[in-house]
Design a protein around this motif. Structure first.
Motif, PDB file in Angstrom:
ATOM      1  N   LYS A  31       1.930  -6.427   8.540  1.00  0.00           N
ATOM      2  CA  LYS A  31       3.310  -6.030   8.280  1.00  0.00           C
ATOM      3  C   LYS A  31       3.532  -5.997   6.764  1.00  0.00           C
ATOM      4  CE  LYS A  31       7.951  -6.994   9.998  1.00  0.00           C
ATOM      5  NZ  LYS A  31       8.706  -7.600   8.896  1.00  0.00           N
ATOM      6  N   ARG A  32       3.083  -7.040   6.104  1.00  0.00           N
ATOM      7  CA  ARG A  32       3.199  -7.120   4.641  1.00  0.00           C
ATOM      8  C   ARG A  32       2.439  -5.964   3.982  1.00  0.00           C
ATOM      9  NH1 ARG A  32       5.363  -7.770   0.381  1.00  0.00           N
ATOM     10  NH2 ARG A  32       4.428  -8.777  -1.426  1.00  0.00           N
ATOM     11  N   CYS A  33       1.282  -5.681   4.522  1.00  0.00           N
ATOM     12  CA  CYS A  33       0.436  -4.625   3.986  1.00  0.00           C
ATOM     13  C   CYS A  33       1.131  -3.261   4.084  1.00  0.00           C
ATOM     14  CB  CYS A  33      -0.883  -4.610   4.754  1.00  0.00           C
ATOM     15  SG  CYS A  33      -2.015  -3.364   4.213  1.00  0.00           S
TER      16      CYS A  33
ATOM     17  N   GLU B  88       3.469   2.141   0.371  1.00  0.00           N
ATOM     18  CA  GLU B  88       3.997   3.189  -0.503  1.00  0.00           C
ATOM     19  C   GLU B  88       4.061   2.735  -1.966  1.00  0.00           C
ATOM     20  OE1 GLU B  88       7.198   5.857   1.549  1.00  0.00           O
ATOM     21  OE2 GLU B  88       6.963   4.030   2.728  1.00  0.00           O
ATOM     22  N   LEU B  89       4.324   1.429  -2.160  1.00  0.00           N
ATOM     23  CA  LEU B  89       4.320   0.915  -3.547  1.00  0.00           C
ATOM     24  C   LEU B  89       2.946   1.115  -4.164  1.00  0.00           C
ATOM     25  CD1 LEU B  89       6.185  -2.525  -3.290  1.00  0.00           C
ATOM     26  CD2 LEU B  89       7.066  -0.395  -4.219  1.00  0.00           C
ATOM     27  N   ILE B  90       1.920   0.954  -3.342  1.00  0.00           N
ATOM     28  CA  ILE B  90       0.545   1.104  -3.830  1.00  0.00           C
ATOM     29  C   ILE B  90       0.252   2.569  -4.148  1.00  0.00           C
ATOM     30  CG2 ILE B  90      -1.904   0.854  -3.238  1.00  0.00           C
ATOM     31  CD1 ILE B  90      -0.682  -1.869  -3.456  1.00  0.00           C
ATOM     32  N   THR B  91       0.516   3.466  -3.201  1.00  0.00           N
ATOM     33  CA  THR B  91       0.174   4.870  -3.453  1.00  0.00           C
ATOM     34  C   THR B  91       1.071   5.478  -4.534  1.00  0.00           C
ATOM     35  OG1 THR B  91       1.489   5.471  -1.517  1.00  0.00           O
ATOM     36  CG2 THR B  91      -0.881   5.426  -1.222  1.00  0.00           C
ATOM     37  N   ASP B  92       2.275   4.934  -4.705  1.00  0.00           N
ATOM     38  CA  ASP B  92       3.156   5.433  -5.770  1.00  0.00           C
ATOM     39  C   ASP B  92       2.916   4.716  -7.100  1.00  0.00           C
ATOM     40  OD1 ASP B  92       4.348   7.199  -4.003  1.00  0.00           O
ATOM     41  OD2 ASP B  92       5.987   5.839  -3.487  1.00  0.00           O
TER      42      ASP B  92
ATOM     43  N   TYR C  55      -3.524   3.656   4.939  1.00  0.00           N
ATOM     44  CA  TYR C  55      -3.596   3.871   3.493  1.00  0.00           C
ATOM     45  C   TYR C  55      -4.212   5.236   3.186  1.00  0.00           C
ATOM     46  CZ  TYR C  55      -5.471   3.248  -1.270  1.00  0.00           C
ATOM     47  OH  TYR C  55      -5.807   3.405  -2.585  1.00  0.00           O
ATOM     48  N   ASN C  56      -5.295   5.563   3.871  1.00  0.00           N
ATOM     49  CA  ASN C  56      -5.937   6.863   3.649  1.00  0.00           C
ATOM     50  C   ASN C  56      -5.039   8.029   4.017  1.00  0.00           C
ATOM     51  OD1 ASN C  56      -8.299   6.086   2.506  1.00  0.00           O
ATOM     52  ND2 ASN C  56      -9.383   5.827   4.463  1.00  0.00           N
TER      53      ASN C  56
END
Lengths: 91, 194
Positions: A20-22, A27-31, A56-57
């Motif tokens: 859930k945390r992941c 979106e924070l990661i990909t942005d 993620y992919n």
């Protein structure tokens, strides 16, 4: 068969708090808006969680698709001239 | 970035220089943004021209060396909403059901609702992607353009759109889910994703 297994895995991770945390971080990661700690936490998690890795992919590939496949229009030649002319008349 | 900020007083020469070196280099992005809002080349031209003339008129509100691109995008977005959409022959295409569902759900839902696969996405061609994006209501389309195509940060988007960062995030999330739904529907109709 493989799809069924995948869907089953997907369902089973929904209840896990680390997933859930992941997904909250996805979106924070990909942005590129995540903090270094968040990035670390995220990558540690997807290294050992296939469904989150797949999510993620997917997120990444959609972003790439938008950046590479949408047609970019050329600015019409006369537009810049027309703007400059109007501004010069206003000076 | 806001218009209320300290006024500068530039000379005409300085004004022209700022315009040439800080504003005009963004005209490609501006024109593409305008086209994705209006879907019409002439309308996009008018909107960009109007934006640049406004930017010049209010140049004293712009601080040299700051984020010109975000400042210009903000003016363009506001021109589109305040003046342009009213004048335009085309009524705005809004899917009210989408908008309502969005505004009634205040929490960012964390879900993997889509069956969309990476391989499907990679096989999509430009027109398919474009149709899916253009089918989104303008508020949803806008955040995707600003974030994914133009690479603005959440903070810049918050200033361009006059909304808090939390709203930027939830709107982006909602927009992306809607985009995935459109892509998924399309993929199904084409027989992908079996």
């Amino acid at each position: 068969m493989a799809t069924n297994l995948f869907n089953w895995l997907k369902q089973s991770v929904l209840g896990r708090s680390s997933c859930k945390r992941c997904l909250e971080l996805l979106e924070l990661i990909t942005d590129e808006e995540a903090s270094p700690e968040e990035v670390k936490h995220f990558h540690n998690h997807i290294n050992e969680c296939l469904p989150c890795y797949e999510s993620y992919n997917l997120e990444k590939s959609i972003k790439e698709m938008l950046q590479t496949k949408l047609e970019k229009k050329q600015v019409p030649d006369d537009l810049i001239q027309s703007i400059k002319l109007k501004i010069r008349n206003n000076l | 970035m806001s218009v209320e900020k300290v006024k500068q007083s530039y000379s005409d020469v300085q004004k022209e220089k700022i315009f040439e070196t800080e504003f005009l280099p963004h005209i490609n992005s501006m024109y593409n943004f305008a086209y994705r809002l209006t879907f019409d080349e002439d309308d996009a031209k008018d909107l960009v021209q109007e934006t640049y003339l406004k930017a010049f008129r209010f140049l004293n509100s712009f601080q040299q060396g700051t984020n010109a691109k975000a400042w210009l995008f903000r003016i363009l977005k506001n021109s589109f909403i305040n003046d342009f959409r009213k004048k335009s022959k085309q009524p705005p295409k809004i899917d009210y059901q989408e908008v309502e569902t969005y505004y009634n759900s205040d929490s960012v839902d964390v879900s993997m609702t889509t069956d969309l696969r990476v391989e499907t996405v990679q096989h999509m061609i430009g027109d398919e992607v474009s149709n899916a994006l253009n089918a989104l209501a303008v508020d949803f389309r806008t955040v995707i353009i600003l974030c994914d195509l133009e690479g603005f940060t959440y903070e810049e988007m918050s200033k361009i759109l006059d909304i808090p960062i939390g709203t930027v995030r939830s709107r982006l999330h909602r927009s992306r889910n809607l985009l995935k739904e459109k892509l998924q529907t399309y993929a199904k109709s084409m027989g992908y994703n079996k």
